[in-house]
Scaffold this motif. Structure first.
Motif, mmCIF file in Angstrom:
data_model
loop_
_atom_site.group_PDB
_atom_site.id
_atom_site.type_symbol
_atom_site.label_atom_id
_atom_site.label_comp_id
_atom_site.label_asym_id
_atom_site.label_seq_id
_atom_site.Cartn_x
_atom_site.Cartn_y
_atom_site.Cartn_z
ATOM 1 N N ASP A 89 -4.315 6.284 17.488
ATOM 2 C CA ASP A 89 -2.941 6.759 17.364
ATOM 3 C C ASP A 89 -2.263 6.135 16.148
ATOM 4 O OD1 ASP A 89 -3.095 8.414 19.597
ATOM 5 O OD2 ASP A 89 -2.479 6.823 20.963
ATOM 6 N N ARG A 90 -2.953 6.237 15.015
ATOM 7 C CA ARG A 90 -2.422 5.704 13.755
ATOM 8 C C ARG A 90 -2.777 6.669 12.640
ATOM 9 N NH1 ARG A 90 -4.263 -0.579 13.491
ATOM 10 N NH2 ARG A 90 -2.536 -0.765 12.035
ATOM 11 N N TYR A 91 -2.048 6.550 11.542
ATOM 12 C CA TYR A 91 -2.388 7.350 10.367
ATOM 13 C C TYR A 91 -2.120 6.526 9.111
ATOM 14 C CZ TYR A 91 2.602 8.525 9.620
ATOM 15 O OH TYR A 91 3.956 8.472 9.387
ATOM 16 N N TYR A 92 -2.767 6.920 8.020
ATOM 17 C CA TYR A 92 -2.810 6.088 6.830
ATOM 18 C C TYR A 92 -2.551 6.919 5.578
ATOM 19 C CZ TYR A 92 -5.384 3.261 10.231
ATOM 20 O OH TYR A 92 -5.749 2.577 11.357
ATOM 21 N N PHE A 93 -1.759 6.365 4.657
ATOM 22 C CA PHE A 93 -1.583 6.948 3.333
ATOM 23 C C PHE A 93 -2.500 6.192 2.381
ATOM 24 C CE2 PHE A 93 3.126 7.909 4.469
ATOM 25 C CZ PHE A 93 2.745 9.047 5.133
ATOM 26 N N ARG A 94 -3.449 6.893 1.817
ATOM 27 C CA ARG A 94 -4.431 6.293 0.896
ATOM 28 C C ARG A 94 -5.024 5.011 1.476
ATOM 29 N NH1 ARG A 94 -4.351 9.912 -2.785
ATOM 30 N NH2 ARG A 94 -2.478 10.642 -3.866
ATOM 31 N N GLY A 95 -5.313 5.050 2.786
ATOM 32 C CA GLY A 95 -5.966 3.939 3.459
ATOM 33 C C GLY A 95 -5.038 2.860 3.966
ATOM 34 N N VAL A 96 -3.733 2.958 3.695
ATOM 35 C CA VAL A 96 -2.762 1.951 4.123
ATOM 36 C C VAL A 96 -1.991 2.496 5.315
ATOM 37 C CG1 VAL A 96 -0.782 0.539 3.439
ATOM 38 C CG2 VAL A 96 -2.566 1.092 1.767
ATOM 39 N N ASP A 97 -1.821 1.670 6.345
ATOM 40 C CA ASP A 97 -1.112 2.091 7.545
ATOM 41 C C ASP A 97 0.296 2.579 7.183
ATOM 42 O OD1 ASP A 97 0.745 1.588 9.953
ATOM 43 O OD2 ASP A 97 -1.242 1.401 10.833
ATOM 44 N N ALA A 98 0.610 3.831 7.552
ATOM 45 C CA ALA A 98 1.888 4.426 7.163
ATOM 46 C C ALA A 98 3.068 3.704 7.794
ATOM 47 C CB ALA A 98 1.904 5.908 7.547
ATOM 48 N N ALA A 99 2.922 3.259 9.048
ATOM 49 C CA ALA A 99 4.016 2.546 9.701
ATOM 50 C C ALA A 99 4.293 1.213 9.015
ATOM 51 C CB ALA A 99 3.696 2.330 11.173
ATOM 52 N N GLU A 100 3.242 0.552 8.550
ATOM 53 C CA GLU A 100 3.443 -0.700 7.829
ATOM 54 C C GLU A 100 4.135 -0.456 6.492
ATOM 55 O OE1 GLU A 100 -0.110 -2.988 7.504
ATOM 56 O OE2 GLU A 100 -0.538 -2.932 9.651
ATOM 57 N N LEU A 101 3.782 0.626 5.826
ATOM 58 C CA LEU A 101 4.468 0.980 4.582
ATOM 59 C C LEU A 101 5.952 1.210 4.835
ATOM 60 C CD1 LEU A 101 1.908 3.436 2.955
ATOM 61 C CD2 LEU A 101 2.749 1.327 1.911
ATOM 62 N N ALA A 102 6.260 1.947 5.910
ATOM 63 C CA ALA A 102 7.651 2.244 6.227
ATOM 64 C C ALA A 102 8.434 0.987 6.586
ATOM 65 C CB ALA A 102 7.722 3.246 7.379
ATOM 66 N N GLY A 103 7.755 -0.020 7.114
ATOM 67 C CA GLY A 103 8.421 -1.263 7.469
ATOM 68 C C GLY A 103 8.641 -2.186 6.286
ATOM 69 N N ARG A 104 8.005 -1.885 5.168
ATOM 70 C CA ARG A 104 8.057 -2.817 4.024
ATOM 71 C C ARG A 104 8.746 -2.215 2.793
ATOM 72 N NH1 ARG A 104 4.629 -7.093 2.364
ATOM 73 N NH2 ARG A 104 5.621 -8.072 0.546
ATOM 74 N N TYR A 105 8.548 -0.932 2.547
ATOM 75 C CA TYR A 105 9.023 -0.332 1.301
ATOM 76 C C TYR A 105 9.924 0.870 1.552
ATOM 77 C CZ TYR A 105 5.264 -3.191 -0.616
ATOM 78 O OH TYR A 105 4.457 -4.245 -0.946
ATOM 79 N N GLY A 106 10.689 1.230 0.514
ATOM 80 C CA GLY A 106 11.580 2.375 0.583
ATOM 81 C C GLY A 106 10.874 3.669 0.240
ATOM 82 N N TYR A 107 11.564 4.768 0.482
ATOM 83 C CA TYR A 107 10.976 6.090 0.282
ATOM 84 C C TYR A 107 10.560 6.328 -1.166
ATOM 85 C CZ TYR A 107 10.739 11.183 -0.179
ATOM 86 O OH TYR A 107 10.344 12.463 -0.472
ATOM 87 N N GLU A 108 11.447 6.027 -2.095
ATOM 88 C CA GLU A 108 11.111 6.269 -3.497
ATOM 89 C C GLU A 108 9.937 5.398 -3.943
ATOM 90 O OE1 GLU A 108 15.429 7.047 -5.410
ATOM 91 O OE2 GLU A 108 15.323 5.733 -3.651
ATOM 92 N N GLU A 109 9.891 4.171 -3.456
ATOM 93 C CA GLU A 109 8.782 3.281 -3.807
ATOM 94 C C GLU A 109 7.458 3.819 -3.277
ATOM 95 O OE1 GLU A 109 11.088 -1.036 -3.781
ATOM 96 O OE2 GLU A 109 10.413 -0.139 -1.893
#
Length: 426
Positions: A89-109
């Motif tokens: 029950d997870r998904y990844y953007f270019r191999g990186v956990d999308a939820a972790e990306l959302a918790g760390r960086y902004g949309y434009e970044e």
């Protein structure tokens, strides 16, 4: 006591073993699972997945022995944008956990990183004056009852007409278009209940506060802006959803980026795709008005309608996008009643069938709690997904043109048929 020996447990393969047998990468094995071509079971201890050896053999016998190669009418093609793991029950953007990306960086970044592979902290997108002015004029000319998708499509077409270089499909030109188009779409929408304070292009200000003013007349707090930003990141892409497939078909025909995005906006508008959050919004508002989920759920079931905001065919448990947003919404005091109503819906429905919350229910909590219109989630979905559509377009522009041409299976009358004749006069 029976003398018959116990039946042996069917042999299970690890992901690596299944991939080796099929002659594909491990990521492709998960793609077969998400498409329903292969079943899986979580390994003991919850680490990884296992696969029935006989089922893998049967899939291999049907021809799944190599990486799907895009040619002619083959719609199973490679993409390096998003991987969905339905077992975890997870998904990844270019191999990186999308939820972790959302918790760390902004949309434009995240959008910039997804397109280029380079993280640029603090990057800001801005709309060219000509494109923004054209978009606002086009949106302003629409009837008052126009939907948010009407306005976004009009803004995309107007921005396209204002850009004489739109047919340049070189990577740098496409990236420049993307960085300009997203803030143009946002800035072309009317401000809710107040005069726009940001000037023509909103220079120096992030996209999220600009977008907030287009969604609700209520001023935001930091926690609410954080939810909006996370939602934009989480919705950037989700593999080959209907709208993304539409954009890849357009890019395959070498449509320019504005036309690619317009194709995605058209497919997104359906009630089973981007508009689903509006149905969940209305349901949550009804739950709050009636004081509980039970009568609302009963009304949906009695009418033969599915309960909005529940279930996702790619996830067995809770949609990871919903889980991430609910955690952030817990920190927004104004979201408490709507969040409790959403959980009441999940609990009430679970008595009948176990369905977990999906991202549409989480978007509905945000929109209801923030005083947004029912279609706000659809606007959020469209703007967020524009970055993903551009990422897929960049991939498709690098492929052979017009490769996405499926073959039709004609089932009409066999020729030759007589010419049609007009009906006789009365």
């Amino acid at each position: 006591m029976s003398d018959q020996p116990a039946a042996a447990e069917p042999r299970r393969l690890t992901t690596r073993e299944a991939a080796d047998r099929l002659g594909v990468k491990p990521e492709t094995v998960y793609a077969y699972v998400s498409r329903g071509q292969l079943g899986s079971r979580r390994a003991p201890g919850g680490r990884g997945s296992t696969f029935d050896a006989a089922e893998v053999e049967a899939l291999a016998a049907r021809g799944a022995r190599r990486e799907p190669q895009p040619s002619g009418g083959d719609l199973a093609f490679r993409t390096g944008v998003t991987l969905i793991d339905p077992d975890a029950d997870r998904y990844y953007f270019r191999g990186v956990d999308a939820a972790e990306l959302a918790g760390r960086y902004g949309y434009e970044e995240v959008a910039e990183w997804l397109w280029t592979g380079t993280l640029r902290p603090g990057v800001r997108f801005s709309a060219p004056h000509e494109a923004l002015a054209a978009g606002r004029r086009a949106v302003g000319a629409l009837p008052a009852h126009s939907t948010v998708m009407d306005r976004l499509r009009a803004a995309a077409v107007a921005a396209s007409a204002a850009d004489p270089l739109r047919f340049d499909l070189s990577p740098d030109a496409v990236l420049g278009t993307a960085r300009a188009l997203i803030p143009t779409l946002v800035g072309s929408l009317p401000v809710e209940g107040a005069r726009d304070p940001e000037g023509a292009a909103g220079e120096g200000e992030g996209l999220v506060p600009r977008f907030w003013r287009r969604l609700t007349p209520h001023g935001p707090d930091d926690a609410s802006l954080r939810v909006l930003e996370a939602a934009l990141v989480l919705l950037i892409d989700h593999d080959l959803a209907a709208s993304t497939l539409a954009t890849r078909v357009a890019a395959s025909a070498r449509a320019h980026p504005y036309a690619v995005v317009s194709a995605g906006l058209g497919a997104l508008e359906g009630p089973l795709h981007g508009a689903a959050s509006g149905l969940a919004h209305r349901m949550l508002a009804d739950v709050l008005e009636r004081g509980g989920a039970a009568p609302v759920v009963a009304d949906h079931l009695r009418a033969g309608r599915r309960v909005p905001g529940l279930g996702h065919r790619l996830y067995r448990g809770e949609d990871p996008r919903a889980a991430a947003l609910f955690a952030l919404l817990d920190r927004v005091p104004a979201a408490g009643p709507a969040l409790a109503a959403a959980r009441d819906v999940v609990t009430t429905t679970a008595r009948h069938t176990e369905l977990h919350a999906n991202v549409d229910l989480a978007l509905a909590v945000l929109s209801v709690a923030s005083g947004m219109r029912a279609e706000a989630g659809e606007a959020l979905f469209a703007v967020a997904r524009t970055a993903g559509w551009i990422a897929h377009a960049l991939e498709e522009y690098a492929e052979r043109p017009l490769r996405l041409r499926p073959s039709g299976q004609y089932n009409g009358p066999r020729p030759p048929q007589a010419l049609p004749l007009p009906p006789p006069l009365p």
